[in-house]
Design an enzyme around this catalytic site. Structure first.
Site, PDB file in Angstrom:
ATOM      1  NE  ARG A  15      -2.226  -1.351   3.586  1.00 19.86           N
ATOM      2  CZ  ARG A  15      -2.658  -1.072   4.797  1.00 19.86           C
ATOM      3  NH1 ARG A  15      -3.797  -0.422   4.973  1.00 19.86           N
ATOM      4  NH2 ARG A  15      -1.961  -1.427   5.869  1.00 19.86           N
ATOM      5  CE  LYS A  18      -4.271   3.310   4.108  1.00 22.09           C
ATOM      6  NZ  LYS A  18      -5.516   4.083   4.070  1.00 22.09           N
ATOM      7  CB  ILE A 432     -23.514   5.250   9.377  1.00 18.50           C
ATOM      8  CG1 ILE A 432     -24.196   6.365   8.569  1.00 18.50           C
ATOM      9  CG2 ILE A 432     -23.649   3.927   8.647  1.00 18.50           C
ATOM     10  CD1 ILE A 432     -25.706   6.260   8.516  1.00 18.50           C
ATOM     11  NE  ARG A 516     -12.291   1.640   3.656  1.00 16.81           N
ATOM     12  CZ  ARG A 516     -12.100   0.955   4.768  1.00 16.81           C
ATOM     13  NH1 ARG A 516     -10.969   1.067   5.422  1.00 16.81           N
ATOM     14  NH2 ARG A 516     -13.035   0.170   5.246  1.00 16.81           N
ATOM     15  CB  CYS A 517      -6.492  -0.531   0.778  1.00 16.94           C
ATOM     16  SG  CYS A 517      -5.561   0.456  -0.406  1.00 16.94           S
ATOM     17  CG  ASP A 600     -24.428  -1.164   8.547  1.00 16.77           C
ATOM     18  OD1 ASP A 600     -25.511  -0.603   8.756  1.00 16.77           O
ATOM     19  OD2 ASP A 600     -23.360  -0.801   9.074  1.00 16.77           O
ATOM     20  CB  CYS A 645     -22.921   3.648   1.164  1.00 12.90           C
ATOM     21  SG  CYS A 645     -21.805   2.293   1.508  1.00 12.90           S
ATOM     22  CG  HIS A 696     -16.432   8.399   1.608  1.00  9.35           C
ATOM     23  ND1 HIS A 696     -17.777   8.283   1.888  1.00  9.35           N
ATOM     24  CD2 HIS A 696     -15.895   7.171   1.799  1.00  9.35           C
ATOM     25  CE1 HIS A 696     -18.042   7.030   2.210  1.00  9.35           C
ATOM     26  NE2 HIS A 696     -16.927   6.331   2.178  1.00  9.35           N
TER      27      HIS A 696
END
Length: 757
Positions: A15, A18, A432, A516-517, A600, A645, A696
């Site tokens: 990563r 990231k 949430i 985002r991973c 969820d 979502c 986000h």
């Protein structure tokens, strides 16, 4: 027989992209340092592909955030609100991706949606009537030259004209047809520039061809490419599809002047049938997607050789390829140091799939493929009996009947009972589920996993964080609280760790969006609940407040969709196994005094087949019942919530209502609350909380902005059914953004209440 891939993971084996990007966002490194980190990843990827013997190596499959966003910038489809900020080109790109709030302005990010039937998210292109489509970026050419300078002549990759125009959001009166000619001119110029640079092949991705196409759609596609291909300038063009078959346009596609056509023989239910029934044109190369680009299991060479053998009767020149980009699988097994070899030998990540292509090339080049060592080893592997069977679980699934999926009493009666029980104010506020995963949380979790922190000490730390979170929510004034989920690494992985039948990787990271991973767990055997998963901490959190505390669970369909699933049983069977386990947890929470339980299903839409004719039997007829079974046994006074979502909900809104939840929260802020009209048109009965701000993005919404969103909602949703909440969990944000945002949310709801009183 040559080999090819459609694309390669761009995040780096560990990563690296990231972490470099996030340092850049925090102003800890410069743009040059970020580019240096990105280049190191690109050159490593080129080298690993070259060493594997791959014949068609892609370039321009790299992005700092998203390939569709790259395409928007390539074609000059960048809204003025971003370009007018006066930022550098890189920061303008990130402003469109993440939003911007600073001295030069305050803008929201572009809308974000799921990329077809994957867990990857793309940034939706936004086209206004004043947009001037033209070639406006040098990125594809720069990356082709970079590879060439490092000794690799690549096959540059771009998203196609048809897919771009179909996925774009048009904000004015003009439609895709109005931008067709300008788009054609841009792609002709693109091919011309690649010709000048010496490119032999250009790959143009058109995944939208695997969706349902009208006659008008087909006409648009044909019109675009008749003109584009007339300007090939000597470059060979590969038209690449993935995620399904091209049944609506196969003959039109093969009649066009493409030099190669890429078809998916993994998810393309009718791809083989189409080739056999219609033939494949002589003089064109068939890029056959036979290695699964979306799952981690080893390829079954016997099955693949069978497909290629059949194709050889209809296509004279075949290239072995992946079914889609390898973006959707982890980078390499080399970093999996903890999993036993008995598991690992069944897996192939991106790097290992390069090896599979090389082995298949060897096998298919042999006079007797079935007698090659590679073929024999693979057949032995696939004939092994795996552990993990559970006859009791399979028997419970087989015994389910229709009444098991029905909750009584019906919704309207439950709604009255719950209104009386909770006595919540107008526009009740909640979140949430998750709260920021701050540095101390990540540090303690890491220390616990490494054995550097004892279980008792770690549990005390988590309880302390929960107590702080509950106190913070009380102070802010939220009406329905959550415990913050500080014990959870991921909303799927956490539950997988509490279930029998799952195994877990160490470094199997996959990009979900931007930086985002996720690290999907692997469904290895039959699924069952080994022990209560959330009861103790939910009960503890409820003891800290008189307000309702939500029990937080992930639903069976999302757990399945965000895992690497088995390929030896159906998805329906696996979903029902998970539903059995989650139902047990729901009933345990209820028995322990938790009065609101959120299950969820963020990824419900994700695996919906891309063609409507496949929706019911192949998905909805088991996905909706799986969710209904989870909560069908609870009492009428227990309120069941769910959350979804980053998907298009309009065409399955009735099915969502049929999930029979009591409250549903939707991501809605990035799409300007367009779902509200859909809810109104369909007389949506479930109480609903469309997200009032985008979590986000790092920006903090003002009270006035949230009030405006609430006002928009009250025009379309009955006041008694409306909840106010962010659009998703808060774990990726920091406290410095979360706390003022939630304060503004609560104040906005209070003022809106007062105005409606």
């Amino acid at each position: 027989m040559n080999t090819s891939i459609i694309g390669y993971p761009r995040i780096g084996n560990l990563r690296e992209l990231k972490f470099a990007s996030e340092k850049y966002f925090r102003k800890e490194i410069s743009a040059d340092e970020l580019e240096k980190a990105a280049k190191a990843i690109r050159l490593y990827n080129l080298d690993i592909q070259k060493k594997s013997g791959l014949d068609f190596i892609p370039s321009n499959d790299f992005s700092f955030y998203d390939g569709m966003l790259d395409t928007s910038f390539l074609l000059n489809a960048v809204p003025e609100r971003y370009t007018s900020l006066g930022l550098s080109s890189l920061d303008t790109f990130f402003a469109a991706a993440r939003g911007y709030q600073g001295e030069k302005g305050d803008v929201k990010a572009l809308a974000m949606k799921k990329w077809y039937n994957t867990n990857y998210h793309y940034m939706v292109p936004e086209v206004s009537d004043s947009t001037e489509i033209k070639l406006a970026s040098t990125k594809p050419f720069d990356l082709f030259k970079e590879a060439l300078d490092n000794g690799v002549k690549t096959k540059p990759v771009v998203i196609g004209a048809y897919t771009f125009l179909k996925l774009a959001r048009y904000t004015g009166k003009k439609t895709a047809a109005d931008f067709a000619d300008a788009t054609v001119a841009a792609y002709i110029e693109l091919l011309k520039k690649f010709a000048e640079l010496g490119a032999e092949w250009v790959q143009i991705d058109e995944p939208s061809l695997v969706k349902d196409m009208t006659a008008e759609d087909t006409a648009l596609f044909v019109s675009l490419y008749k003109k584009i291909l007339a300007g090939k300038n000597g470059v060979k063009v590969l038209l690449q599809t993935y995620f399904g078959d091209v049944r609506d346009c196969y003959n039109e596609l093969t009649a066009l002047d493409f030099d190669g056509i890429g078809l998916d023989f993994v998810e393309g239910k009718r791809s083989l049938e189409l080739v056999k029934a219609n033939g494949f044109p002589k003089g064109k190369i068939l890029f056959a997607g036979v290695v699964n680009g979306k799952n981690i299991w080893r390829n079954n060479y016997e099955k693949t050789v069978g497909i290629i053998t059949e194709l050889k009767n209809h296509a004279e020149n075949i290239v072995l390829s992946t079914s889609c980009s390898l973006l959707h699988v982890p980078c390499t097994l080399a970093n999996e140091t903890k999993l036993d070899a008995s598991y690992l030998k069944h897996f192939a990540y991106a790097e290992e799939k390069l090896g599979e292509l090389a082995e298949l090339k060897t096998i298919l080049s042999a006079d007797k493929p079935a007698e090659t060592a590679e073929y024999i080893r693979n057949k032995e592997l696939h004939s092994e009996q795996r552990s993990g069977g559970n006859a009791d679980v399979r028997a419970k699934v087989a015994a389910l009947t229709e009444k098991d999926f029905v909750r009584l009493p019906e919704f309207a009666e439950r709604e009255k009972i719950q209104k009386a029980r909770f006595d919540l104010p107008l526009f009740p506020t909640t979140t949430i589920g998750s709260f920021p995963q701050t540095a101390d949380v990540k540090s303690k979790r890491s220390a616990f996993r490494k054995g550097e922190l004892g279980a008792d000490e770690y549990e005390k730390f988590v309880e302390k964080k929960i107590a702080e979170c509950v106190a913070l929510q009380e102070e802010i004034g939220l009406d329905v609280l959550v415990h913050g989920e500080f014990e959870r690494n991921d909303m799927v992985e956490y539950f997988g760790e509490c279930l029998d039948g799952y195994i877990f990787t160490e470094k199997a990271w996959v990009q979900s969006y931007g930086t985002r991973c996720v690290k999907p767990p692997v469904v290895w055997g039959d699924i069952s609940r080994a022990k209560p998963m959330t009861v103790r901490l939910s009960k503890y959190a409820q003891s800290l407040t008189k307000k309702p505390m939500k029990g937080m669970l992930t639903g069976p369909v999302t757990i399945l969709n965000w895992s690497f699933p088995r390929e030896d049983i159906t998805l329906k069977e696996c979903a029902f196994q998970i539903a059995l386990a989650i139902r047990e947890e729901v009933l345990d929470l209820e028995a322990n005094g938790i009065s609101i339980i959120q299950v969820d299903e963020a990824a419900l839409r994700e695996k919906l087949p891309l063609r409507k004719s496949d929706w019911r039997e192949d998905y909805l007829d088991w996905a909706i019942p799986a969710f209904r079974y989870v909560h069908s046994g609870v009492k009428p006074e227990t309120q069941v919530h769910t959350h979804m979502c980053y998907s298009e909900f309009a065409d399955i809104i009735k099915d969502i209502d049929d999930m029979d939840a009591d409250v549903i929260t939707f991501e809605a802020s990035r799409s300007d609350l367009t779902i509200l009209d859909v809810l109104k048109e369909n007389n949506f009965r479930t109480e609903v909380g469309p997200g009032v701000y985008d979590i986000h993005s790092p920006r903090v919404p003002s009270k006035e902005e949230i009030k405006a969103a609430i006002a928009k909602m009250t025009d379309r949703i009955p006041l008694s059914k409306l909840w106010v909440n962010p659009d998703c969990g808060l774990k990726t944000r920091g406290n410095e953004e979360t706390i003022p945002s939630l304060k503004n949310l609560v104040e906005a709801a209070k003022e809106a209440r007062a105005e409606k009183a």
